[in-house]
Design an enzyme around this catalytic site. Sequence first.
Site, short mmCIF file in Angstrom:
data_model
loop_
_atom_site.label_atom_id
_atom_site.label_comp_id
_atom_site.label_asym_id
_atom_site.label_seq_id
_atom_site.Cartn_x
_atom_site.Cartn_y
_atom_site.Cartn_z
CE LYS A 1 9.15 4.08 -2.30
NZ LYS A 1 9.76 3.19 -1.41
N GLY B 1 0.86 -2.94 -0.15
CA GLY B 1 0.95 -2.36 0.90
C GLY B 1 -0.39 -1.93 1.70
N GLY B 2 -0.41 -0.77 2.41
CA GLY B 2 -1.64 -0.62 3.25
C GLY B 2 -2.60 -0.18 2.15
CD1 TRP C 1 7.17 -1.39 5.73
CD2 TRP C 1 6.89 -3.52 7.10
NE1 TRP C 1 6.00 -1.30 6.60
CE2 TRP C 1 5.70 -2.26 7.21
CE3 TRP C 1 6.94 -4.43 7.49
CZ2 TRP C 1 4.58 -2.55 8.19
CZ3 TRP C 1 5.78 -4.82 8.53
CH2 TRP C 1 4.83 -3.79 8.86
CG ASN C 2 4.46 -7.59 4.57
OD1 ASN C 2 5.01 -6.94 3.43
ND2 ASN C 2 3.57 -8.18 4.55
CD GLU D 1 -1.82 -8.36 -0.89
OE1 GLU D 1 -2.48 -8.12 -0.07
OE2 GLU D 1 -0.44 -8.76 -0.69
CG LEU D 2 -4.81 -2.87 -1.63
CD1 LEU D 2 -5.90 -1.60 -1.99
CD2 LEU D 2 -3.21 -2.01 -1.77
CB CYS E 1 -1.43 -9.08 3.28
SG CYS E 1 -0.76 -10.43 2.16
CD GLU F 1 -3.77 -4.91 6.89
OE1 GLU F 1 -3.63 -3.93 6.39
OE2 GLU F 1 -3.42 -6.11 6.34
P1 NDP Z 1 2.69 1.65 2.86
O1 NDP Z 1 1.48 1.14 2.25
O2 NDP Z 1 2.68 3.15 3.13
O3 NDP Z 1 3.90 1.33 1.79
C1 NDP Z 1 3.90 0.49 0.94
C2 NDP Z 1 4.98 0.92 -0.08
O4 NDP Z 1 4.20 1.95 -0.58
C3 NDP Z 1 6.18 1.35 0.35
O5 NDP Z 1 7.26 1.08 -0.66
C4 NDP Z 1 6.13 2.78 0.46
O6 NDP Z 1 7.18 3.51 0.48
C5 NDP Z 1 5.07 3.04 -0.66
N1 NDP Z 1 4.40 4.52 -0.85
C6 NDP Z 1 4.07 5.04 0.23
N2 NDP Z 1 3.34 5.98 0.22
C7 NDP Z 1 3.53 6.47 -1.41
C8 NDP Z 1 2.97 6.90 -2.38
N3 NDP Z 1 2.10 8.21 -1.88
N4 NDP Z 1 2.92 6.82 -3.44
C9 NDP Z 1 3.50 5.72 -3.84
N5 NDP Z 1 4.19 4.87 -3.09
C10 NDP Z 1 3.97 5.14 -1.75
O7 NDP Z 1 3.05 0.83 3.93
P2 NDP Z 1 3.56 1.17 5.37
O8 NDP Z 1 4.88 0.43 5.33
O9 NDP Z 1 3.30 2.53 5.82
O10 NDP Z 1 2.50 0.32 6.28
C11 NDP Z 1 1.30 0.88 6.80
C12 NDP Z 1 0.25 -0.31 6.82
O11 NDP Z 1 0.13 -0.90 5.70
C13 NDP Z 1 0.51 -1.18 7.68
O12 NDP Z 1 0.21 -0.87 9.11
C14 NDP Z 1 -0.21 -2.32 7.47
O13 NDP Z 1 -1.47 -2.46 7.93
C15 NDP Z 1 -0.29 -2.16 5.81
N6 NDP Z 1 0.69 -3.03 5.15
C16 NDP Z 1 0.13 -4.11 4.38
C17 NDP Z 1 0.87 -4.83 3.75
C18 NDP Z 1 0.54 -6.01 2.79
O14 NDP Z 1 1.14 -6.81 2.65
N7 NDP Z 1 -0.74 -5.86 2.02
C19 NDP Z 1 2.36 -4.75 3.84
C20 NDP Z 1 2.89 -3.45 4.31
C21 NDP Z 1 1.83 -2.83 5.18
P3 NDP Z 1 7.85 4.17 2.03
O15 NDP Z 1 8.18 2.53 2.66
O16 NDP Z 1 9.07 4.49 1.59
O17 NDP Z 1 6.88 4.72 2.54
#
Ligand code: NDP
Length: 492
Positions: free
Chosen positions: A175, A228-229, A151-152, A250-251, A284, A385
Site C-alpha cells: 500500500k 512513515g511518521g 510519499w517521500n 522506520e519512523l 527521515c 520532526e
Molecule cells: P503517515 O505516517 O501517516 O503515512 C505513511 C503510510 O502509512 C502511508 O501509506 C499512509 O497512508 C499509511 N497510513 C496512514 N494511516 C494509517 C493507518 N491508520 N494504518 C495503516 N496505514 C496508515 O505519513 P504522512 O504522510 O501523514 O506524514 C506525516 C508525518 O510523518 C510527516 O510530517 C513526517 O513527519 C512523517 N513521515 C516520515 C517519513 C519517514 O520516512 N520516516 C515519511 C513520511 C512521513 P495515507 O498516505 O493514505 O495516509
Amino acid sequence: MNKYQMLMGGAWVDPAGGAWFESVNPFTAQPWALVPRGTKEDVDRAVGAAKTAFYDGDWRKLTATARGALLRKLGDLIAADADRLATIETTDNGKLFAEMRAQLNYIPQWFYYFGGLADKIEGRVIPIDKPGVFNFTREEPLGVIAAITPWNSPLLLAAWKLAPALAAGNTVVWKPSEYSSVSALEFGALFEKAGFPKGVVNIITGYGNEVGEPLVTHRDVAKVAFTGGDRTGEQVYQMAARGIKPVTLELGGKSANIVFDDADLDSAVKGVVSGIFAATGQTCIAGSRALLHRPIHDEFVERLLALAKTARMGNPLELSTQVGPVTTRPQYEKILDYIRIAKTEGAECRLGGGPAERPECGSGWFVEPTVFTGVAPRMRIANEEVFGPVLSIIPFEDEDEAVGVANSTVYGLAAGVWTTSIRRALMMSERLEAGTVWVNTYRAVSYMSPFGGYKRSGIGRESGSEAIREYLQTKSVWIDISGNSPNPFVLR
Ligand code: NDP
C-alpha cells in the site's frame, strides 16, 4: 488524466467501491492522475490473492535460485525504465528529478543484492546434546507481508521492503501513500514483465484508515513492514500487536549533525546544508539539528547562511533546481506552523521563515529554506520532526554536552559528526544513540548496509544481509535416528 487500476492476483482491477481520488502535482497544485480509492473489500481480495500465491501457486515451487533470478530480472527492468519512473515520482511528489532519478538508478541494486541472497538462506545442523537424535533448522518465509510506504521516496522505500521479503519467499500486498501512488501502480507492471507468478505482488491504493488499517489487521497478513511518521507507526504497532504480528518500523528522526572545531569546515558546511535542504528536508534522515562547537559557531553560521542562500528553487523537473516544493498541502501547513512555533519560543530566524513567493515557484507549495539560531534543546523545534527545510542550530561547549544534546530527543535514526580526530570520531560513534552514524559525510545509504532506528525511530533493520532475517522464521526439526522408542514419561 490517467485513471489507474490496482494490481491483484495478476489482474488490473477497479476498486470495489467504484471511487477514485485525485493525485495532485505539488509544483502546479493541480490534479494530474486518478488513483483508485480502495476499501476493505479490496484489501480482502488483495490479501486473498497473496495468500493463494503463497500457499498454492507457482511461487512456492520455484527454487531459491529461480526466485533470485526473477529479482535480478526485475532489477534490469527498473534500470531500463528509470527515467520514466523518476519523472512520474517527481510529478507526483515534487521531489527533485535529479534525486528521484539517482534513486531509480540505484534501486536495482536492492533487487540484485537480495536476489543474490535468495539461495544463500541456509539452516544449521545442531550438534544436539541428545544421543540418537538429528536436529537441524530451516529458515522459512512468514507468508503474506503488508508493505506500507510513505510519499517521500516512494519506490526506494518500497524496494527496501519488497526485495528482502520476496527473496525470502514471501508474497506481498503493498500500500503506497495516498500522495504518491502513481509510481507504485506503474512499477506494478514490471513484476509481470519480469515473470513473477500472479499474486506474488499485489498493490492496493487508498487512504490509511480505509485500506491501511484493514490490511494491518487482516488475519492472513503475517507481518507488517512500515515507513512513515512515528504517530502512525505507533498505531500500526498497536494494531499488529493485537494479531501478534512482527513489524519492521522506520519512523523518522530529529538527527543531529555535530560539527567540532577541528573539522574541515568547507566539507562540514556542505554536509550540514545538504543534510537539511536536499529533498526539501522531507527525509527521515534530515539533519534537522546542527550542533556547533562554540569556538566555530559564529563563523560556521555565516558560511552556512551564505551557502543556503544560493539554493535555487523552482520546477523540480528541471535539473538546475536545488530545492523543490513540499509534497503535500498538510505537510506545507505543518512546516509553516513549526516555523511560527519556533519564533514564538524565542528562536532567532536567520534565513527564510515563511512560504517562498518567488516567480519560479509557480503556484506550488514552497517553503523558504529556513535557519534558526539560538535554539535551546528544550524547544519544540529542537525535539519534533518538522519534515521540511527548517534547520535548528544549537551551540555546545564540549563532547559531553554534544552527546547529551544529540541523545536528548525521543528519536535515534541518524547522526553526523564532523571532525579530523580519529579519537573523537570513534568515541562519538560509540556514544551516539542512532542507528546510523556518519563521520565527515551525511545522507549515505547502501543496499549493503543495515538501516534503521534506535528508540522511537523504529524497530528492525532494512538493507544489508540482516534485513532478510526480518522476513524469515526459524523452524527446528528433530529426527530420532536411534530406532528406540524413548520412555514416554521422561522429557528428552
Ligand atoms: P503517515 O505516517 O501517516 O503515512 C505513511 C503510510 O502509512 C502511508 O501509506 C499512509 O497512508 C499509511 N497510513 C496512514 N494511516 C494509517 C493507518 N491508520 N494504518 C495503516 N496505514 C496508515 O505519513 P504522512 O504522510 O501523514 O506524514 C506525516 C508525518 O510523518 C510527516 O510530517 C513526517 O513527519 C512523517 N513521515 C516520515 C517519513 C519517514 O520516512 N520516516 C515519511 C513520511 C512521513 P495515507 O498516505 O493514505 O495516509
